[in-house]
Each structure stands twice: as C-alpha cells, then as structure tokens.
Design an enzyme around this catalytic site. Structure first.
Site, short mmCIF file in Angstrom:
data_model
loop_
_atom_site.label_atom_id
_atom_site.label_comp_id
_atom_site.label_asym_id
_atom_site.label_seq_id
_atom_site.Cartn_x
_atom_site.Cartn_y
_atom_site.Cartn_z
N ASN A 11 -9.33 31.11 12.94
CA ASN A 11 -10.77 31.12 13.18
C ASN A 11 -11.12 30.91 14.65
O ASN A 11 -12.12 31.40 15.13
CB ASN A 11 -11.47 30.08 12.31
CG ASN A 11 -10.79 28.73 12.35
OD1 ASN A 11 -9.56 28.62 12.25
ND2 ASN A 11 -11.57 27.68 12.50
N HIS B 68 -19.94 34.30 3.38
CA HIS B 68 -20.84 34.24 4.54
C HIS B 68 -20.19 34.65 5.85
O HIS B 68 -20.85 34.72 6.88
CB HIS B 68 -21.47 32.85 4.66
CG HIS B 68 -20.55 31.79 5.16
ND1 HIS B 68 -20.62 31.31 6.43
CD2 HIS B 68 -19.55 31.12 4.56
CE1 HIS B 68 -19.70 30.37 6.60
NE2 HIS B 68 -19.04 30.24 5.48
N THR C 66 -21.78 28.17 -14.40
CA THR C 66 -22.57 29.39 -14.52
C THR C 66 -22.48 30.22 -13.24
O THR C 66 -22.55 29.68 -12.15
CB THR C 66 -24.05 29.02 -14.81
OG1 THR C 66 -24.07 28.28 -16.02
CG2 THR C 66 -24.92 30.25 -14.94
N CYS D 283 -15.94 17.29 23.06
CA CYS D 283 -17.31 16.81 22.95
C CYS D 283 -18.09 17.51 21.86
O CYS D 283 -19.05 16.96 21.35
CB CYS D 283 -18.03 17.02 24.27
SG CYS D 283 -17.49 15.86 25.51
#
Lengths: 393, 274
Positions: free
Chosen positions: A150, A200, A236, A324
């Site tokens: 990634n 996504h 579901t 950071c």
C-alpha cells in the site's frame, strides 16, 4: 478550492455508475434477499449478478466469492480459517511490510503462542524467494503475503509463492486490497487459496469487502450466524454495497488497460518531473515491480507532515510515511524494513492516482510542490549545512 | 488528521523568526533527524541584557515548527532569568494547546531555550551523570525525571508523548516505569499544572460533554455551561434536572466532584440565578 486527490491507495471516490447502480437498493428494492417473497427474491437475483461480476474481475467462479464488510475482515477470516483447518500447526509465514490488518493480527496470534516468521525485504522492497522457501516447514499453518504494498506499490510474486506453498501443502492467503482492479488477476491459473480485497479501493463504497476462497479449500467461518454466503459468513447482505461492488468490478475490468497506460503515464510524469525539479529526493520501492498508480518519494531533510499540510493549503491530498503523521514516533514500518535512512523516511510522500486523475491535476502538483519543499528546507537546520557542504565540495 | 488549534496552524503557515541570528550570544541545537525533529535556536541580547532577537531553524512536523515560532516570540524582550522560567506548558498554552501526542514539540522548545542560555552563560551543556534510558531517541534519565516532575506524568505513554522516550523498540518501558515510580514517590504532591482560562473552559466543556452530560441525559436531564469566573463554574440545569428538587445535590455531589477530579480541585459549581 479544488481538491486534487492523489491519495487513492487510502480510499477512492465512488464511481458515478456505481452510485447509480446502488441507489435503488436503499429505498425501493430494500427487500431481504433471504425472504420467500419475490420482493426480496429480486434482490437475491441482483446479488447473484454482482457475485458474477466480482468473480469475473479476478478469474474466479461465483461460488468462490464471499462478501464481507472490509479488507480487514477478509484478512482475519482467511488467516483464522487456515489456523482452524490445521489446529496442530503453530507457525505462520508473513512479511515485514504487511498492512496492519495482517501484521497486527499476527502479532496478536504470537501472543497466543503462534510462531511468526516475518520475511524481510531488500532495499527496493522485494521479497527474497529463497528465504521464503526456507521459512516453510511442516508446522506452517498459513502463509499470508500481500500482493502489492500500500505504501510503495511494490508487487510481490505471490503466484510463484503460492505454488511453492501448495507443493508443501500449506494454505496460501494474499491481501490483494491494493492490486485488485489495478493489475490483472487470474485465480483460475494460480495456486492462491484465499484472497482478500476491499470495495473502497476500487471506486465502490466503504464497508464492503471480498474474500475469495478456492473451491475445495477447507473454510471455517469467522462470523457465525445465518445461512448467508452459504454459511461461510453470517449477517444480512449489505445489498446496496454488494450491487455497487459488482458494478465497480465490471468498471475496473473495463478500465484495466487505461490504468496500466494512462494512469501509469501520469504517475511517471509526476515522478520524473518531481525528481528533476527537486534536488535530494528519491523514489522508495522498486520502479519496475510496482503498481501503475503509486509513487512514494522521499524529500531529504524535511518532514512529511509539513509537506502534507502545505500541500493541503492548495487542496492537494496525499499521505506520508513520516512518524508525525502516524501518531507513533517512528516512521513507516515498510520504509524501515527496506532500510530507508531516517533522513529520507521522515520526508516520504505517497502519491496514488486513479482513473479519474487528470493531466491538469498532475501539472498543478508539479508546479506547487517544489516551492513547498524549498520553503520547508529553508527552515530546516540540516539543509543549510548540506547545501554549504555541496557548494564547498 | 491532527486537531491543531488555529494558532498552531497560523504559526506553522507563517512562522516568525526563521533563520539564525548573526553573531548570536547564545545558540543551541537539540533533537536529531533520526528522532524526526530537531531545533536550532539562537538569540542575541541588547544592552540591558534582554533578549533582543531570537531565531530558529526546525526540522519537524507542523507543531514542532509552530512551537519553535511561538518560543521565539515569547522570549523576545525577556531577561535570561525570565526566559529560564518559561516552561513547555507555557509554549503549549501560547499556541492554545497541543495534541497530547505532540507535547514533545513544546518540550523540545524548552530544552533548546535552556541549552542556549547555558551556552551563553558557559554552564555545562550536558547534565553530569545523566544516563541514556531510551536508546532509540537518546533520552536520559534526567530528562525523563524532569518531564515527570514538571508535567505530573503517571504512565509510560505520557512520558513518550512528552519526551519521546519509549516510543521506539519499547525495551526501556520498565526503566521508565521505575523512574515514574521513583519520582512520584519522592515528590510531594505536585501542584497541578496551572491552566489558562481558555484551557480551563475547554476542559470543563470536555468533562461536561464526556463524563457528565451522558449521565444526566440518562435521567432526562441536561446541563449547560454559562460562564467561568475564576474558579466559579456557572451552569444552568435543563430538562428533568430543572424541575428536580435534588438538582443541587446532583450539582454538588456529582457535577462538582467530577469537575474537581477532571479539571481542577479548586472549582466551585454555581447554578445561574433564575
């Protein structure tokens, strides 16, 4: 301000065609696909179609597709199923550069007594296949290797690795969240037993994932409940998202060529322009074995968060492997595994493009980024001494 | 994304006093590239021995740059004695607060200031006898002790947030824990950090939102913060609480106790005059 979105490895926009395909399933066709009436049944029919669309993208058959909630769930389900299949085996092989969905799970399993081999990578992020083979033992319950990274886009030879695992009777799982839809995948021709991906990342919505389980692979469900997904994943069905994912997979198959020509060309243009215009920077990760949409560039002597926030002022979205930005104090585990020096790792920026990225957007970044780096370097105590050293040398 | 205050953002986007003072009286460099942030501070005094000019160069994230910028603004015009009293909390407060995980940026500012003053006064740059505890980030026992003492830290995680110690391989966590225990055992109960009015109001609001309101809402009540005057917290009760005869008991025994616990022990709760 216009948004220039170059963070598509983080998430992507839902394609307009996908959204359109999904909308009827929220309000009009909201039936439960398990119901006996045709109001629900018509939705089951649509899910069947989506399952075919998904299977077609990765060269699988529809009954090898399990819909899940996300990539992380798929990864967890796959690895835990392999462990349940071979309860007497206590060893897992993975790599040092996996996504947290696999990495943290393995760390957790290590706490439960599993032995974990985290394979190293070289300075270009490439896996050492000899070490891989050497790590496989009769005690190995599962191999889990990502298809593409990634952060750097570097591609692992998972098809080859899967064959080597199969020869030894070891289940092979791959986290293909970043590669699905970006490079061709044909599971019929591979020895991969399980593959995870997420909607996504390929212009479907968040909250929908896929786990491919090869026919004949023993599978132990992660979510136990109703008979949905043939008892392999209770709950579901997320019908709008499943329909959307089907559409997204169809589009990804259609756009595969463009991804590897147009998108790749834009990525290369961005990369080479930045490398030319900005001194003291370099690409992280192998530039050949790499996804067409990703570039990870380190700008020496500046810190990534500052770069991101100044780009943000221009509406440019990207991400960084700096300490950071992660909330931890150390830079990205991927860059550290590759031995990227600290001076470089803190200033790493990942740009990830999509089929929607335009030439103008790339030009905009090429124009805006050099002064940003220059500005931060002019504030950096290290830059002056380096610049002076260069002048005197 | 970090939740930076507008002031942090503003100081990052328009940093004051970037550079190095020519012929400085005091100069110091702290941090390193490996650690992810570093600051070079230099200053010059005027004829009255007040800081006339202060400048910085910083490698680091937005909050490190903002903290450096804030520091140089704060100390201008101060005598060295005054400057020595500037704490990391003062720097954070000047910026309207920093995220907990970024407090080490303010500590870096404080350290640079201290070392630059030492550099001018000719005092030893390194505290004698200090021992490295965190090898990943080169943090000494003295630095950890001081952060624990001055900021009343209680956990390894807090020490990491303030000094970075323990943020790498984690091998020093036990050693840090021992330092925390030792310092906290020695220290008489330390006065809690002084809050600025804005910080106080923010914390009160947070405590109301997170700890108090949910409990009141459970019984159909609610509370609204009207004003904070010194240590007096003026509130209005709403919903079921407004009609409840026991509401002042709730205010004293529940709300006030919670606020004293979470924000400051001196707070007094008052209901707004009807």
């Amino acid at each position: 301000m216009k948004t220039v979105y170059l963070d598509n490895n983080a998430t992507t926009q839902v394609a307009p065609e996908v959204l359109e395909a999904m909308l009827p399933y929220f309000h009009d066709l909201y039936g439960n696909p398990s119901s006996m009436h045709s109001f629900g049944g018509q939705v089951a029919w649509k899910i069947r179609e989506a399952r075919e669309q998904v299977a077609a993208l990765i060269g699988a058959t529809p009954d090898e597709i399990i819909f899940t909630s996300c990539g992380t769930e798929s990864d967890n389900a796959a690895i835990r199923s392999a462990l349940a299949t071979y309860p007497e085996r206590r060893h897992i092989v993975t790599s040092r550069v996996e996504h947290p969905a696999v990495k943290s799970l393995c760390a957790n399993l290590a706490g439960q007594g599993y032995r974990i081999t985290e394979l190293p990578v070289d300075k270009n992020g490439i896996l050492d296949m000899e070490q891989f083979v050497g790590s496989l033992t009769p005690d190995t319950a599962a191999v889990s290797l990502m298809w593409a990274n990634n952060e750097t886009g570097v591609i692992f030879p998972v098809e080859k690795a899967a064959e080597l695992a199969r020869e030894r009777g070891i289940p092979f799982h791959t986290d293909a969240v970043q590669s699905t839809g970006k490079i061709p995948i044909n599971l019929q021709k591979s020895a991969i037993d399980m593959l995870s991906f997420s909607g996504h990342k390929l212009h479907a919505p968040k909250g929908i994932g896929v786990l491919y389980v090869r026919k004949g692979t023993r599978f132990s469900p992660f979510l136990i409940g109703g008979h949905q997904e043939k008892g392999r994943r209770g709950g579901t069905e997320n019908t709008p998202s499943i329909v959307g994912l089907g559409k997204a997979c169809e589009l990804a198959a259609r756009d595969m060529d463009a991804e590897n020509t147009t998108v790749k060309r834009l990525r290369d243009r961005l990369e080479s322009a930045l490398l030319t215009r900005i001194p003291k920077c370099r690409v992280n990760g192998d530039i050949q074995q790499r996804l067409p949409n990703t570039t990870n560039i380190s700008f020496e002597f500046v810190e990534g968060e500052g770069i991101l926030l100044l780009m943000n002022e221009h509406g440019i979205c990207a991400s960084s492997g700096s300490a950071c930005t992660s909330g931890s104090l150390q830079p990205s585990h991927v860059l550290r595994a590759m031995g990227v020096p600290f001076t470089m790792a803190h200033g790493s920026i990942r740009f990830s493009l999509s089929i929607y990225t335009t030439e103008e957007e790339i030009d905009f970044v090429i124009e805006k980024l050099p002064p940003i780096i220059e500005r931060l370097r002019s504030m950096s105590p290290y830059w002056t001494s380096i610049a002076q050293a260069c002048v005197s040398a | 994304m970090w939740e930076y205050t507008d002031k942090v953002r503003e100081h990052f986007l328009n940093p004051r006093n970037v550079g190095e003072v020519e012929n400085p009286d005091g100069v110091a460099e702290v941090g390193s590239i490996a650690c992810g942030d570093a600051l070079k501070l230099s200053f010059k005094l005027d004829e009255n021995k007040r800081i006339k000019e202060a400048m910085f160069k910083t490698f680091g994230c937005a909050s490190a740059i903002a903290s450096s910028s804030a520091l140089t603004e704060m100390i201008k015009g101060m005598t060295l004695e005054e400057a020595k009293k500037v704490t990391n909390q003062d720097i954070a407060a000047y910026l309207g607060g920093l995220p907990q995980e970024k407090m080490h940026c303010s500590v870096m500012g404080k350290e640079a200031l201290e070392k630059a003053i030492e550099n001018y006064q000719g005092a030893p740059a390194k505290e004698p006898g200090a021992q490295i505890i965190c090898e990943c980030f080169g943090v000494t026992d003295r630095e950890i002790e001081r952060a624990v003492r001055e900021n009343n830290l209680a956990t390894v995680e807090e020490v990491t947030n303030y000094t970075k110690a323990g943020g790498g391989c984690g091998n020093c966590h036990d050693a840090i824990r021992q330092i925390i225990e030792r310092v906290r055992a020695e220290a008489k109960p330390v006065a809690p950090p002084k809050l600025t009015n804005i910080q106080k109001i923010k914390r009160i609001e947070e405590a109301l939102e997170r700890e108090i309101r949910p409990s009141l809402k459970h019984d159909g009540g609610d509370i609204e913060l009207i004003d904070v005057v010194g240590n007096r917290v003026i509130v209005a009760v709403r919903g079921a609480c407004a009609a409840c005869k026991a509401s002042d008991i709730t205010l004293k025994h529940f709300v006030e106790a919670k606020l004293r616990d979470l924000v400051s022990p001196d707070l007094i709760i008052e209901e707004v005059a009807p």
